[in-house]
Every structure is written in C-alpha cells, then in structure tokens.
Design an enzyme around this catalytic site. Structure first.
Site, PDB file in Angstrom:
ATOM      1  N   LYS A  61       0.878  -1.186   0.000  1.00 50.82           N
ATOM      2  CA  LYS A  61       0.000   0.000   0.000  1.00 50.82           C
ATOM      3  C   LYS A  61       0.903   1.219   0.000  1.00 50.82           C
ATOM      4  O   LYS A  61       1.405   1.638   1.044  1.00 50.82           O
ATOM      5  CB  LYS A  61      -0.881  -0.029   1.252  1.00 50.82           C
ATOM      6  CG  LYS A  61      -2.239   0.671   1.103  1.00 50.82           C
ATOM      7  CD  LYS A  61      -2.199   2.114   0.675  1.00 50.82           C
ATOM      8  CE  LYS A  61      -2.008   3.077   1.822  1.00 50.82           C
ATOM      9  NZ  LYS A  61      -1.833   4.474   1.348  1.00 50.82           N
TER      10      LYS A  61
ATOM     11  N   GLU B 288       9.395   1.916  10.881  1.00 45.87           N
ATOM     12  CA  GLU B 288      10.468   2.876  10.576  1.00 45.87           C
ATOM     13  C   GLU B 288       9.822   4.246  10.545  1.00 45.87           C
ATOM     14  O   GLU B 288       9.042   4.536   9.637  1.00 45.87           O
ATOM     15  CB  GLU B 288      11.091   2.568   9.202  1.00 45.87           C
ATOM     16  CG  GLU B 288      11.787   1.228   9.105  1.00 45.87           C
ATOM     17  CD  GLU B 288      13.128   1.198   9.804  1.00 45.87           C
ATOM     18  OE1 GLU B 288      13.545   2.245  10.353  1.00 45.87           O
ATOM     19  OE2 GLU B 288      13.746   0.128   9.822  1.00 45.87           O
TER      20      GLU B 288
ATOM     21  N   GLU C 122       9.301  17.372  13.601  1.00 43.42           N
ATOM     22  CA  GLU C 122       9.802  17.081  12.257  1.00 43.42           C
ATOM     23  C   GLU C 122       9.171  18.043  11.251  1.00 43.42           C
ATOM     24  O   GLU C 122       7.955  18.187  11.202  1.00 43.42           O
ATOM     25  CB  GLU C 122       9.418  15.636  11.909  1.00 43.42           C
ATOM     26  CG  GLU C 122      10.208  15.062  10.785  1.00 43.42           C
ATOM     27  CD  GLU C 122       9.842  13.610  10.495  1.00 43.42           C
ATOM     28  OE1 GLU C 122       8.695  13.200  10.747  1.00 43.42           O
ATOM     29  OE2 GLU C 122      10.720  12.890   9.996  1.00 43.42           O
TER      30      GLU C 122
END
Ligand code: NAD
Length: 502
Positions: free
Chosen positions: A200, A275, A405
């Site tokens: 996906k 991750e 981030e």
C-alpha cells in the site's frame, strides 16, 4: 529504456510514461483492475500542481481481495518454489527494473517531484541492487541444530533444531519520500524469506509502486505473490493493517501513524516493524575538516529537498568554528537552485504536495513567531509546491522548530562550547533515527558515538544508507531494523523442532 546518463536533463517525457499515466490500475492476483467501487482519486505533479493521473481509490473490499490472493499464493505455488527459484525471479526483477529504469525514474520525478538524478540513482539503481542483494539471501536462510539435555522418561534421548519459516502474508505500507526505494526495502526481504506481499503506497505517490508490481508479473512471479492496492491511509491502509489474513506489517512513515499501526498490530499480535520519523542532529567539532561543510549541507541536509527521515536538520557547531561554518553553510544554501526535478541542475525541487507545502511554510512561520531568526527569507516559484530553503539561528531547545519534524528544507543552527553539552542537546528529542559527528579526532569519535541515541551515527558524513548496514530508530523513531541479515529476520518465524529417539 536503460539509464545512460544519470545527470541528463529530461527534455521530453517518454511516450511510455504518457501511456501509463492514462489509466494506472491496481494489481491483485496477477490481474490489473480498478477499485471494486470504481472510485478513483487524482495524484499531482508537484512541480506544476497539475493533475498527473487518476488512480483507484481502494477500500476494504479491494484489500480483502488482495490479502486473499496473497494468502492463496503463499499456501500454493510460492510455498513450493525452491529458494534458488525465488532468487532467480528476484534477479530477473532487478534486471527489469534497470531495463525500465528511465521510465521509472521519470515517473517518480513527475509524481514525487525529486531530482531526476536521485530518481535514477536511488529510486531505480539502488532498488535494483536491493533486489539483487536480497536475492542472494533467499538461498542462505539457515536454522541451527541444538544440543539438549532433556531425558524424560529415563532412557529417551532428544535432538533439537530450529527451522526458519516465512511468516505469511506481509502488509507493506510506504511513505511518499522515496516511493520505489521504500517499496523495495520491504518487498525484497519479504520475497527472499518466502512471504507474499500486499503493498500500500502513500496516496500521494502510488505510480512507481504500481509499475514495480507490474514488473513482478512480467518477471514471472506466480499470481498473488506481490499485489498492490492504492488509496487513502485511513481506508485502504487501515483495512490492510486490520485484516486477519495479514501476519506481518512492515511500515515506514510518520511516528503518529506508526503508533496507530503498532496498537492495531498488537490487538491481533501481528508481527510489526516500524520505521518512523526523525530529527537528526549533526555535531560539528572545532577540529573538523571544513572542506566537508559543502557536502554536509548538500547531502546531509538538503538531499531530496530535506524530505529524508535522517536529514540533519539540527546542526550544532562548536564555538571556535561557528562563525566560519555558519558562513559556509549559508553561502552553500544560497547557491542552491530551485526548480523542477526534471532538470538535475536544480538542487531544491518541489515538496510532495500542496498540503505538505503548507505544513513546511507553517513550520517556518511558527519558528519566526517563537523568536528564532531566519537567515535567508528567500522566495520560491509560485507555480507548483516549492518552498525555499531556510536556516534558523537563535533556536531554543524547547521550540517546535527544534523538536518537531518539518520534513522539508529547514534547518536550525546552534553554537556549543562543551562537547558533553552538545551530546546532551543532540539527544534532547523524542526521535533517534540518525545523527552525525564531524571531527578529525579519533578520541572524540570513540568517546561520543556510544553516547548518541540514534540507530545510525555517521562520522564525517551524513545520510548515507547501505543495504548491508542495519537501519532503524531508537526511541520514537521506530521498532526493528531494516537491511542486512537483520531485515530477513523480520519476515521469518523461528520454529523449534524437538525429535525424540531411543
Ligand atoms: P504517513 O505516516 O502520513 O503515511 C505513511 C503511509 O501510511 C502512507 O502509505 C499512508 O497512506 C499510510 N497511512 C496513513 N494513515 C494510516 C492508517 N491509519 N492506517 C494504515 N496506514 C496509514 O507518512 P508520510 O507523510 O507518507 O511520510 C513521511 C514520514 O515518513 C516522515 O515522518 C518520515 O520521517 C517518515 N519516514 C521514515 C523513514 C524511516 O526509515 N525511518 C523513511 C522515510 C520516511
């Protein structure tokens, strides 16, 4: 269409790319189709903001078909293949990736926005090499024989061994920053281990993933071994994570989504590798080689327009070289040209989407509001999703700019005096994916590398991955490691076999 010159400008997009864009389809059980519902959604070209293609918007019904196809292949033809046959198919796929390399690279740049040179060298070349590396692993899976001391009932003896067995159907969910490469990092070890896959890709960048799965079919993988469903994370992605037929989830993406997936995975005790995000520090000592500063900024920070999970977005510079290094980094950043990824002379390309462009701009605005000082204030082209790179000084550790981030070309630069203090500041983050230290003093390397909380620490370089080098995060940057022999373990169960004899 082989890649001949990685740094050549794309004057005209290839006709085969144009044909593919007319009607990209998902691939389930070896068959191309639209979504069961018939729904599609548009994907854009970030360099122009224009719609590039319409792709199927899959939901639970498509996911169910894909998982069932993958389960049938896992029980059926794929399980009967010898390791050497899996290896041969993976090597064939690597050849096909290269043979279709220019087409794949152009597709990636059109859809993701990145430099065509990165598309050619990383997305295409390094993905082909990844399949070759993991193809070798398919024939080297091994268990152990074990001495055991059990003797029940008296007189009975036992011999034990471990077998490594493929875990089953793998759900591979990927982000938009390196679409083809991230898909390869997941599919290659899964196939080497003997698993089957439902991929996906991120909703923004599904196109090269579709082409990759088409190439799997062309390479001769049995139907259903590799499937791809496209669509939104909250629908297609969530349905895939929750599907009872999935044994293992391998996910790369944001920490926020990773946590949701981790919780869902634990409900069913699915195996999971995560991750996730990063906020990598670069610690530059007084004795570093100043000639490396250009590469530090170019590769460590602005590579892929800062949309790299390991990007060195927090630079700490020791006071003795602070002014000089700041000057060099500022000049290097000013010299970066901004423009379409189809021209590899452009260093800064569009970010992936209008939504992400708004996010990066909001991070810059918030940094200014918080009192940080922007050094450049440059402007970017109006058309397309461009953001000019920005450097900030006067950034406190508690500012969002330092902690959250951005995932774009935005960097903080701070001075430090005491090395221990620099390490403390570097570790003062919820993330722990990558970091680097820059010094010519071996003693500093040996002293400070063990103190840095990150899955990868580079010395005098930054942002350089390798297929043989474990990759993953400390803290909220993830769980598990990809690459190398460790990656294969992600897709294998260990079974102890205990054999009684007299
Ligand atoms: P994202 O988390 O928004 O999406 C990643 C993928 O998850 C997409 O395919 C998306 O459709 C899917 N998804 C979203 N919600 C979901 C849900 N509820 N259930 C299942 N799937 C869902 O991340 P992104 O914005 O595509 O990528 C950027 C992020 O990825 C950054 O945080 C970056 O640091 C991270 N990243 C990490 C690494 C690494 O190796 N650690 C590498 C690249 C990118």
């Amino acid at each position: 269409m082989h890649i001949s010159q990685p740094d050549s400008v794309v004057e005209t997009v290839s006709a085969t790319v144009g044909d593919f864009l007319k009607s990209p389809q998902v691939l389930i059980g070896g068959q191309s189709s639209g979504a069961v519902s018939g729904a599609t959604y548009p994907v854009s070209n970030p360099a122009t903001g224009e719609v590039l293609a319409h792709v199927p918007s899959c939901d639970a019904a498509d996911v169910d078909r894909a998982v069932k196809a993958a389960a049938a292949a896992f029980e059926g033809p794929w399980s009967r293949m010898l390791p050497v046959q899996r290896q041969a198919l993976m090597l064939k796929l690597a050849d096909l990736i290269e043979a279709n390399g220019e087409e794949l690279a152009q597709l990636e740049t059109l859809n993701q926005g990145k430099s065509i040179m990165l598309s050619r060298l990383i997305e295409v070349q390094s993905s082909a090499e990844y399949f070759r590396y993991m193809a070798g692993a398919a024939t080297k899976i091994e268990g152990t024989t074990l001495d055991v001391s059990i003797a029940i009932p008296p007189g009975m003896r036992y011999q034990a061994q471990t077998r490594k067995e493929p875990v089953g159907v793998v759900a591979a969910i990927t982000p938009w920053n390196f679409p083809l490469n991230m898909a390869s990092w997941k599919i290659a070890p899964a196939l080497a281990a003997g698993c089957t896959v439902v991929l996906k890709p991120a909703e923004e960048t599904p196109l090269t993933s579709i082409r990759l799965v088409e190439l799997c079919r062309e390479a001769g993988f049995p139907e259903g071994v590799v499937n791809v469903v496209t669509g939104m994370g909250e629908t297609a992605g969530a349905a895939l994570v929750a599907h009872p037929g999935v044994a293992k989830i391998t996910f790369t993406g944001s920490t926020e989504t990773g946590k949701l997936i981790g919780v869902q995975a634990m409900k069913d005790m699915k195996r999971v590798t995560l991750e996730l995000g990063g906020k990598a520090p670069m610690i530059m000592f007084d004795d570093m080689d100043l000639e490396l500063l250009g590469a530090a900024a170019g590769i460590g920070v602005f590579f892929n327009t800062g949309q790299t999970c390991c990007a060195g977005t927090r630079i700490y510079i020791q006071k003795g070289i602070y002014e000089k290094a700041l000057d060099v980094i500022t000049n290097v950043t000013r010299s970066l040209s901004i423009g379409s990824g189809l021209d590899p002379r452009n260093h800064i390309n569009p970010v992936v989407s209008a939504k992400h462009q708004a996010h990066v701009k909001a991070c810059i605005a918030r940094g200014i509001d918080e009192g940080a000082t922007p050094l450049l204030g440059a402007s970017a082209p109006d058309k397309g999703f461009f953001v000019a790179p920005e450097l900030f000084t006067d950034v406190r550790q508690d500012m969002a700019l330092m902690q959250d981030e951005v995932f774009g070309p935005v960097v903080t630069i701070s001075p430090f005096e005491d090395p221990d203090e620099a390490v403390r500041l570097a570790n003062d983050t919820r993330y722990g994916l990558g970091a680097s230290i820059w010094t010519n003093d071996l003693n500093k390397v040996m002293r400070y590398v063990p103190k840095i909380q990150a899955g990868t620490v580079w010395v005098n370089s930054h942002n350089i991955p390798d297929q043989n080098m474990p990759f993953g995060g400390f803290k909220q940057s993830g769980i598990g490691r990809e690459h190398g022999s460790r990656a294969l373990e992600n897709y294998l169960e260990t079974k102890s076999v205990c054999i009684a004899y007299r």
